[in-house]
Design a protein around this motif. Structure first.
Motif, short mmCIF file in Angstrom:
data_model
loop_
_atom_site.label_atom_id
_atom_site.label_comp_id
_atom_site.label_asym_id
_atom_site.label_seq_id
_atom_site.Cartn_x
_atom_site.Cartn_y
_atom_site.Cartn_z
N THR A 69 38.30 47.61 38.37
CA THR A 69 38.08 46.37 39.12
C THR A 69 37.45 45.31 38.23
O THR A 69 37.80 44.11 38.33
N ILE A 70 36.52 45.71 37.38
CA ILE A 70 35.89 44.76 36.45
C ILE A 70 36.95 44.14 35.56
O ILE A 70 36.95 42.92 35.33
N TYR A 71 37.86 44.96 35.06
CA TYR A 71 38.92 44.44 34.19
C TYR A 71 39.80 43.43 34.94
O TYR A 71 40.12 42.35 34.42
N VAL A 72 40.20 43.78 36.16
CA VAL A 72 41.04 42.87 36.95
C VAL A 72 40.30 41.55 37.21
O VAL A 72 40.90 40.47 37.10
N ASN A 73 39.02 41.62 37.52
CA ASN A 73 38.25 40.40 37.77
C ASN A 73 38.14 39.52 36.52
O ASN A 73 38.18 38.29 36.61
N LEU A 74 38.03 40.15 35.36
CA LEU A 74 37.97 39.39 34.11
C LEU A 74 39.29 38.66 33.86
O LEU A 74 39.31 37.52 33.38
#
Length: 451
Positions: A69-74
């Protein structure tokens, strides 16, 4: 109940510990300068294996999902600033209004048309293959299904009203249209008073370089994001649920092949009126380098050589169309792929799409491909733009990121070949296409060593 809670916490820590070890391995491979594509494919395999292991032994993979999720948000963080600055920077690379009206309009029109055709082909093939069948995904808590708008409302929603508000609200298409107006105005004013435009142009160019670097930082995290996303999915659904991703790959390559043969072959045959088999044979170095390097920029030097020395296009046309094409012409990344993914995500999340939204997929793909092409990870960013414009969960992009390296080879080959085709078409219309040179059989072969 307490024992169940302890067990859940322990299993979550076990899955997290295993994931930390795998991410550490991927990091060490990066330090050893193992190829990016190799690491992404390895992350896919490790994610599948770990996810199946978690699923088999009922381990909680919540923490692993947080990494994804962190990657997608970035990636989502990049969209608005990146596409705005690159749209302006791409269009202002045209030196003056006279050039823009003549060669520029022809070139950009061809980029638009071929990308639109690519998106339409991707849409139709995806509808035929239905690659999302068999996967059911829970709708994210923050996702609110919107009412299907009328076609007139869709058109009105494309028109910017307050660019700042549109940026804050994440309304990508109105922001893109505003950026296009600004870029054209800069070219117009710059042709008369270049000293006035120069400071803004320098700022845009500098900011574009900064955003390129920020994008590289995020893209370097892709192997870890791929592992986390595919691992979480495999842990939740098991191996049998991942099988439909093969249909996504197949649908994408079928659409790319149709576009390659029918669209490119048709344009070369009926517009430029040359032998398509001879064209593809002469353009092979471009196709091979693009397929193996997966980079339009790395392919550019070879493509310039192919266009001028093997295809008989004048250096004036080639030096304008080829660099612009490496930035703006993304038939595979900006046309076929976003359309396939949009249909896939809509099916997975059970979001119905109307004819108006099918049209919107094509239109948004055409517009967004200008701003996000030529940077690291253009397909992911372009797809994010399309998903955002349709109101689909951007989290759905994570379901296909794991196979991105597999399809990226074909996408990049189509991107680079599209630029080669457009160069021939523009040169032919301007009387700067040497048919004798094109028809000449040469013995020498171009060096296939990309820069």
């Amino acid at each position: 109940m307490k024992n169940n809670l302890i067990t859940a916490i322990q299993s979550n820590w076990i899955s997290l510990l295993i994931s930390v070890v795998i991410i550490g391995i991927l990091y060490l491979l990066a330090r050893k300068r193992v190829g990016f594509g190799t690491r992404v494919l390895l992350a896919l395999g490790l994610g599948l294996a770990a996810g199946i292991f978690f699923n088999t032994f009922k381990f909680d993979a919540t923490s692993v999902g947080t990494i994804g999720t962190i990657y997608v948000n970035l990636v989502k963080m990049l969209v608005i600033p990146l596409v705005v600055v690159l749209v302006i920077n791409s269009i202002t690379s045209i030196s003056n209004m006279g050039h823009l009206r003549k060669i520029g309009i022809k070139t950009i029109s061809l980029f638009f048309i071929t990308t639109g055709i690519a998106a339409l082909i991707g849409l139709l093939v995806a509808l035929a293959f239905d690659p999302g069948a068999g996967i059911e995904q829970a709708v994210p808590k923050n996702f609110k299904p919107r009412d299907i708008p009328t076609f007139s409302q869709v058109i009105l929603d494309l028109v910017p009203t307050n660019p700042i508000s549109d940026m804050a609200g994440g309304k990508v298409v109105p922001v893109l249209i505003f950026a296009i107006f600004v870029a054209i105005a800069m070219v117009h004013v710059g042709s008369k008073k270049p000293e006035i435009v120069q400071p803004v142009k320098q700022f845009v160019e500098s900011f574009a370089q900064i955003m390129h670097q920020v994008t590289k930082y995020i893209i370097r995290l892709t192997p870890y994001g791929v592992y986390a996303l595919i691992g979480t999915m495999a842990a939740k659904y098991g191996l049998e649920t991942l099988a439909p991703l093969v249909k996504v790959i197949l649908a994408t390559y079928v659409a790319l092949l149709i576009h390659f043969v029918v669209t490119f072959g048709g344009l070369i045959s009926f517009v430029a009126k040359v032998n398509p088999f001879k064209f593809f044979r002469k353009a092979y170095p471009t196709i091979a380098v693009a397929f193996t390097t997966r980079s339009s920029y790395v392919t550019l030097p070879v493509n310039l050589e192919v266009i001028t020395k093997r295809l008989g296009v004048s250096s004036r046309i080639a030096s304008f169309v080829a660099p612009l094409g490496a930035t703006m012409n993304m038939n595979g990344c900006g046309g076929v792929w976003p359309a396939v993914v949009a249909i896939f995500v809509a099916r997975v999340y059970n979001v119905p799409l109307s004819i108006s939204e099918y049209i919107l997929i094509v239109v948004v793909s055409m517009i967004s491909s200008i701003g996000v092409a030529g940077v690291p990870g253009p397909a992911a960013i372009s797809t994010t733009v399309v998903l955002t414009a349709l109101g689909l969960p951007v989290e759905g992009l994570g379901l296909v990121l794991a196979i991105d390296a597999v399809v990226d080879m074909g996408r990049t080959a189509v991107n680079a070949t599209g630029t080669t085709v457009c160069s021939v078409l523009v040169a032919n219309s301007e009387g700067e296409f040497d048919r004798d040179a094109f028809n000449k059989e040469e013995d020498d072969q171009l060096e296939l060593n990309p820069v």
